[in-house]
Design an enzyme around this catalytic site. Structure first.
Site, PDB file in Angstrom:
ATOM      1  N   SER A 218       0.849  -1.188   0.000  1.00 55.35           N
ATOM      2  CA  SER A 218       0.000   0.000   0.000  1.00 55.35           C
ATOM      3  C   SER A 218       0.883   1.236   0.000  1.00 55.35           C
ATOM      4  O   SER A 218       1.996   1.218   0.542  1.00 55.35           O
ATOM      5  CB  SER A 218      -0.885   0.031   1.251  1.00 55.35           C
ATOM      6  OG  SER A 218      -1.526   1.296   1.375  1.00 55.35           O
TER       7      SER A 218
ATOM      8  N   TYR B 215      -1.342  -0.417  10.219  1.00 53.95           N
ATOM      9  CA  TYR B 215      -1.520  -0.979   8.869  1.00 53.95           C
ATOM     10  C   TYR B 215      -0.358  -0.560   7.970  1.00 53.95           C
ATOM     11  O   TYR B 215       0.212  -1.367   7.234  1.00 53.95           O
ATOM     12  CB  TYR B 215      -2.850  -0.488   8.294  1.00 53.95           C
ATOM     13  CG  TYR B 215      -3.128  -0.895   6.863  1.00 53.95           C
ATOM     14  CD1 TYR B 215      -3.632  -2.154   6.563  1.00 53.95           C
ATOM     15  CD2 TYR B 215      -2.907   0.007   5.821  1.00 53.95           C
ATOM     16  CE1 TYR B 215      -3.899  -2.518   5.245  1.00 53.95           C
ATOM     17  CE2 TYR B 215      -3.173  -0.350   4.506  1.00 53.95           C
ATOM     18  CZ  TYR B 215      -3.674  -1.612   4.225  1.00 53.95           C
ATOM     19  OH  TYR B 215      -3.943  -1.968   2.920  1.00 53.95           O
TER      20      TYR B 215
END
Length: 240
Positions: free
Chosen positions: A145, A159
């Protein structure tokens, strides 16, 4: 059509995973559609693949649990054949919060799904694909990501840190198995319009952040799937 091989896509009942499974099947891969909880959504992905003449099966497994991962790979061995592709896509976010408010339970859930799960799935894939283990090669694509570079302050630093670990893992594993017939790559999507944002308590996040993106719109799952499926295939034979 002769298919390019057998592929496992983790977290393939929705979003980027589902789009990847559908596109890969259209290009001839036999696809194991892994899911954690939503059997109806996974079954619908399989139905769509089969309706277009492709081969697919849905397999329930929580990538955070080693026994589930072992069962996933064993079912694919038995029903689809020799594994030649893996997409480590399964991932979770939690509600937006600061690090000073994060519980250990939250952090462990993030780590087990987003990092440990990818390691164990890759381990099982390498055991099957590597020429050092008698395999004939293959390709692994990890879904990272843009958060790995940005840090996701005030929202999902946990995350983001997990995806930073995936970036490092990708580089290390790629170098480790490059001469064993296995290519390892990652994609780092930015803001993509999927329901992962809703699971983090912000269903409108992708549209809300559109003005921060140069194209002034969030990406679509299909657009990320194009990159993943290219990396899986023979067109990316010198990319690792």
């Amino acid at each position: 059509m002769q298919h390019p091989g057998v592929l496992i896509v983790t977290g393939a009942s929705r979003g980027i995973g589902a789009a990847t499974a559908l596109l890969a099947a259209a290009e001839g891969w036999a696809v194991a559609v892994n899911y954690h909880a939503n059997s109806l959504a996974a079954d619908e992905v399989v139905r769509r693949i089969r309706a277009q003449g492709g081969r697919a099966m849905a397999v329930k497994a929580d990538v955070a649990v080693e026994a589930d991962v072992l069962r996933l790979f064993e079912q694919v061995d038995a029903k689809l054949g020799t594994l030649t592709g893996l997409v480590n896509n399964a991932g979770v976010v939690d509600v937006a919060t600061r690090v000073d408010a994060m519980s250990v339970e939250r952090l462990e859930r993030q780590w087990r799904t987003n990092v440990l799960g990818s390691f164990v799935c890759a381990r099982e894939a390498v055991r099957r694909m590597s020429t050092a283990h008698g395999g004939s090669g293959g390709s692994i694509v990890n879904v990272s990501s843009v958060a790995a570079r940005l840090g996701a302050p005030g929202q999902y630093v946990d995350y983001a840190a997990c995806k930073g670990a995936i970036d490092t893992f990708t580089v290390g594993l790629a170098r480790e198995v490059a001469d064993e017939g296995i290519r390892v790559n990652a994609v780092r999507p930015g803001i993509i319009d999927t329901d992962i944002h809703a699971s983090g308590g912000q269903p409108d996040r992708a549209q809300r952040l559109a003005n921060t993106i140069p194209m002034q719109r969030p990406g679509q799952a299909d657009e990320i799937a194009q990159a993943i499926v290219w990396l899986l295939g023979s067109g990316a034979s010198y990319t690792t």
